[in-house]
Design a protein around this motif. Sequence first.
Motif, PDB file in Angstrom:
ATOM      1  N   VAL A  87       1.001  -1.461   0.372  1.00 15.42           N
ATOM      2  CA  VAL A  87       0.048  -0.155   0.064  1.00 15.42           C
ATOM      3  C   VAL A  87       0.646   1.307  -0.409  1.00 15.42           C
ATOM      4  CG1 VAL A  87      -2.159   1.574   1.676  1.00 15.42           C
ATOM      5  CG2 VAL A  87      -2.344  -1.292   0.746  1.00 15.42           C
ATOM      6  N   ARG A  88       2.205   1.272   0.571  1.00 15.65           N
ATOM      7  CA  ARG A  88       2.552   2.227   0.730  1.00 15.65           C
ATOM      8  C   ARG A  88       3.465   3.096  -0.537  1.00 15.65           C
ATOM      9  NH1 ARG A  88       4.481   3.903   6.199  1.00 15.65           N
ATOM     10  NH2 ARG A  88       2.647   2.626   6.529  1.00 15.65           N
ATOM     11  N   ARG A  89       3.784   1.479  -0.805  1.00 11.70           N
ATOM     12  CA  ARG A  89       4.845   1.866  -2.907  1.00 11.70           C
ATOM     13  C   ARG A  89       3.381   2.103  -3.427  1.00 11.70           C
ATOM     14  NH1 ARG A  89       6.517  -3.318  -3.212  1.00 11.70           N
ATOM     15  NH2 ARG A  89       8.464  -3.194  -5.399  1.00 11.70           N
ATOM     16  N   VAL A  90       2.252   2.357  -3.250  1.00  9.20           N
ATOM     17  CA  VAL A  90       0.975   2.689  -4.105  1.00  9.20           C
ATOM     18  C   VAL A  90       0.690   4.132  -3.705  1.00  9.20           C
ATOM     19  CG1 VAL A  90      -1.454   2.433  -4.778  1.00  9.20           C
ATOM     20  CG2 VAL A  90      -0.173  -0.154  -4.531  1.00  9.20           C
ATOM     21  N   LEU A  91       1.045   4.268  -2.869  1.00  7.59           N
ATOM     22  CA  LEU A  91       1.040   5.746  -2.507  1.00  7.59           C
ATOM     23  C   LEU A  91       1.758   6.535  -3.008  1.00  7.59           C
ATOM     24  CD1 LEU A  91      -0.058   5.611   0.739  1.00  7.59           C
ATOM     25  CD2 LEU A  91      -1.923   5.670  -1.047  1.00  7.59           C
ATOM     26  N   VAL A  92       2.813   5.776  -3.400  1.00  6.63           N
ATOM     27  CA  VAL A  92       4.472   7.150  -3.846  1.00  6.63           C
ATOM     28  C   VAL A  92       3.871   6.384  -5.107  1.00  6.63           C
ATOM     29  CG1 VAL A  92       6.825   6.555  -4.707  1.00  6.63           C
ATOM     30  CG2 VAL A  92       6.175   6.195  -2.147  1.00  6.63           C
ATOM     31  N   ALA A  93       3.484   5.939  -6.262  1.00  5.88           N
ATOM     32  CA  ALA A  93       2.855   5.948  -7.135  1.00  5.88           C
ATOM     33  C   ALA A  93       1.679   6.742  -7.810  1.00  5.88           C
ATOM     34  CB  ALA A  93       2.721   4.639  -7.899  1.00  5.88           C
ATOM     35  N   ARG A  94       1.335   6.691  -6.385  1.00  5.16           N
ATOM     36  CA  ARG A  94      -0.297   8.206  -6.629  1.00  5.16           C
ATOM     37  C   ARG A  94       0.193   8.912  -6.567  1.00  5.16           C
ATOM     38  NH1 ARG A  94      -2.177  11.277  -2.786  1.00  5.16           N
ATOM     39  NH2 ARG A  94      -4.369  11.886  -3.109  1.00  5.16           N
TER      40      ARG A  94
END
Length: 264
Positions: free
Chosen positions: A154-161
Amino acid sequence: MNDATPLFRIHDAEVVRGSKTILRVDDFSLAAGEHVALLGPNGAGKSTFIQLLTREVFPLYRDEPPVRFRGAARPLLSDIRSTLGVVSSTMHDQVRVHLPAIDIVVGGIFGTLGLPMRGEVTDAHRALALDALERLGIPEIAGQDIMTMSTGQVRRVLVARELVRDPQVLVFDEPCTGLDPEGMYHVRDTMRTLAEEGRSIILVTHYPEDIIPAIDRVLLIKDASVFADGKKGDLLRDDVLSGLFDVPLAVGERDGWYSLRGRY
């Protein structure tokens, strides 16, 4: 703006809440492409420092404005938001919807957590989102429900966001909070990847272990003021960090990575 103009400049800034000063910054500047880690105990003022940059808080009035962005005293908020991406563990806490990761990333284009209520999501938007996930090495989770993912994913998805907007600066505010060792590894590796792309990294943390080798400058914050500002090798020492945290600490270093442990 010429090449010598800092991306951010803070001078003679004081943030007051009630009758209490919660942060005092005499002088700070960040050049385009420069990396810095803000290190210090809880409540020291690290998050307030970031909020000065994002204009979520304002310092006391001065005839000469204390905070400048690319030399401008009154920049457009939209210009700051297009330049600055912020990833934090508190943002993670707001993810409470069953959506595929790619929809969360697309939301970054519109400033929403998930697809916007208004505005058309196009194939081009989804292509940008998939590209951001691919650059972080996680395209295979694009269709996965974010509520089924590990904390690190999830944390990496938020970086992608944030990356989908192509910001020049990425702020990581306590990015490894709540992560297991695997999640920490991937988040730190993500910071390394973004630094190699030429983006500025601003890291807020309690732990030297989070400071990737590409970050050579550290800003130590204690008791609502800047305790020290300088090169990592000069400040990540037993005596300096023991003074910062007011407990006896020992600092280790290996291949550009630092670690911290108590001395008993």
